[in-house]
Write a protein that holds these residues in place. Structure first.
Motif, PDB file in Angstrom:
ATOM      1  N   LEU A 244      -1.359  -0.754  -0.051  1.00 40.46           N
ATOM      2  CA  LEU A 244      -1.090   0.905   0.318  1.00 40.46           C
ATOM      3  C   LEU A 244       0.214   1.013   0.254  1.00 40.46           C
ATOM      4  O   LEU A 244       0.749   2.378  -0.213  1.00 40.46           O
ATOM      5  N   GLN A 245       1.610   0.534   0.270  1.00 43.33           N
ATOM      6  CA  GLN A 245       2.736   0.194   0.080  1.00 43.33           C
ATOM      7  C   GLN A 245       3.360   0.471  -1.457  1.00 43.33           C
ATOM      8  O   GLN A 245       4.565   1.111  -2.002  1.00 43.33           O
ATOM      9  N   GLY A 246       1.943   0.373  -2.706  1.00 42.42           N
ATOM     10  CA  GLY A 246       2.078   0.316  -3.477  1.00 42.42           C
ATOM     11  C   GLY A 246       2.458  -1.050  -4.936  1.00 42.42           C
ATOM     12  O   GLY A 246       2.411  -1.149  -5.874  1.00 42.42           O
ATOM     13  N   ALA A 247       2.361  -1.950  -3.462  1.00 39.32           N
ATOM     14  CA  ALA A 247       2.057  -3.581  -4.022  1.00 39.32           C
ATOM     15  C   ALA A 247       1.285  -4.144  -6.032  1.00 39.32           C
ATOM     16  O   ALA A 247       0.055  -3.579  -5.461  1.00 39.32           O
ATOM     17  N   SER A 248       1.832  -4.189  -6.323  1.00 39.00           N
ATOM     18  CA  SER A 248       1.093  -4.009  -7.781  1.00 39.00           C
ATOM     19  C   SER A 248       0.928  -6.156  -7.705  1.00 39.00           C
ATOM     20  O   SER A 248      -0.020  -6.414  -8.573  1.00 39.00           O
ATOM     21  N   MET A 249       1.280  -6.578  -6.872  1.00 36.62           N
ATOM     22  CA  MET A 249       0.424  -8.007  -7.127  1.00 36.62           C
ATOM     23  C   MET A 249       1.303  -8.507  -5.757  1.00 36.62           C
ATOM     24  O   MET A 249       2.128  -8.145  -4.907  1.00 36.62           O
ATOM     25  N   LEU A 250      -0.058  -9.313  -5.037  1.00 39.41           N
ATOM     26  CA  LEU A 250       0.606 -10.173  -3.572  1.00 39.41           C
ATOM     27  C   LEU A 250       0.883 -11.814  -3.435  1.00 39.41           C
ATOM     28  O   LEU A 250       0.567 -12.633  -4.786  1.00 39.41           O
TER      29      LEU A 250
ATOM     30  N   GLY B 104      -3.920   1.785  13.320  1.00 39.15           N
ATOM     31  CA  GLY B 104      -3.166   2.318  12.646  1.00 39.15           C
ATOM     32  C   GLY B 104      -3.203   1.922  11.114  1.00 39.15           C
ATOM     33  O   GLY B 104      -2.684   3.139   9.920  1.00 39.15           O
ATOM     34  N   ILE B 105      -3.949   1.226  10.433  1.00 44.48           N
ATOM     35  CA  ILE B 105      -3.635   1.145   8.888  1.00 44.48           C
ATOM     36  C   ILE B 105      -4.187   1.869   7.850  1.00 44.48           C
ATOM     37  O   ILE B 105      -5.758   2.107   8.038  1.00 44.48           O
TER      38      ILE B 105
END
Length: 257
Positions: free
Chosen positions: A124-130, A174-175
């Motif tokens: 949701l915060q915009g990470a392109s990879m985990l 809340g997510i």
């Protein structure tokens, strides 16, 4: 860009010579590890920009710049170096409790995660990879912690299978993750962005184990350059990504690696 890493090995490097070795044997990319500043209580910061630029000029594979968690200026410096991605890394000395806002970045940002909710928040915060959240003990990365994170994520996804919309909404709390997106994760057992394993991965058997836990790829520790034959070790680890579920072929890359 980060989807190009899927099904491959990224190698932690400290200089251009190591980056060239990694590229030569087939690494999908390299990540420039941080710099330890002994003069400041062993504080670990982003790598020297001169080193990053040297690596960028030496290889054609994607180069990932590593920054401290929440350090906006280090992120801008890495952007100015023209790295292909940024890894906001909790293994370096943290600059903040929360990560930087990722949507405003001009290049993909990788985020460390500890569980399913962490993963949803990062997306949701915009990470392109985990990648798996990194933990150290006596300055050494722990493969056991990496396995623990992957297992926890898989178990949490499996635990949501068969849940009603109301139950899934309660789980999210809340997510603000879309319910349809969560259902797709439950169905496919995959995130919409790659999930890589990192932490203590220095052997082909380490690679095979985490790939078997549904990782999309691995990040090899820069410690692989401490072994007698780093080139052979990295090659064996790359083959382990390919043959993780085929022991008959995997065994050919375990001897003297």
């Amino acid at each position: 860009m980060t989807n190009e890493f899927k099904g491959g090995l990224i190698v932690g490097v400290e200089n251009s010579d190591q980056a060239k070795v990694a590229e030569r044997v087939g690494a999908r990319g390299v990540v420039v590890v941080g710099t330890v500043n002994a003069a400041f209580a062993n504080m670990t910061t982003t790598a020297d920009p001169a080193v990053v630029r040297d690596i960028l000029g030496s290889v054609l594979v994607p180069v990932i710049g590593r920054i401290r968690l929440g350090h906006i200026i280090e992120a801008k410096v890495m952007e100015a170096c023209h790295v292909d991605s940024i890894d906001e890394h909790e293994g370096l000395t943290q600059a903040a409790d929360e990560g930087i806002e990722k949507f405003s970045s001009n290049i993909p940002i990788i985020a460390g995660v500890q569980d399913l909710k962490d993963s949803l928040k990062a997306i949701l915060q915009g990470a392109s990879m985990l990648r798996t959240h990194f933990k150290l003990k006596e300055d050494k990365p722990l493969i056991g912690e990496t396995v623990k994170v992957l297992t926890k994520i898989a178990d949490e996804i499996e635990g949501l299978n068969g849940k009603t919309d109301a139950e899934l909404t309660t789980y999210l709390g809340g997510i603000k993750y879309p319910l349809a997106g969560l259902k797709n994760i439950i169905k496919t057992k995959k995130f919409p962005v790659p999930l890589f394993a990192e932490g203590g991965i220095i052997l082909p058997t380490d690679v095979a184990m985490v790939m078997g836990l549904n990782a999309d790829g691995c990040i090899a520790s820069s410690l692989v350059f401490k072994v007698p034959d780093p080139k052979r070790r990295i090659h064996s680890m790359i083959k382990a990504v390919q043959y993780y579920n085929n022991p008959a072929k995997l065994i050919n890359y375990l001897e003297d690696s």
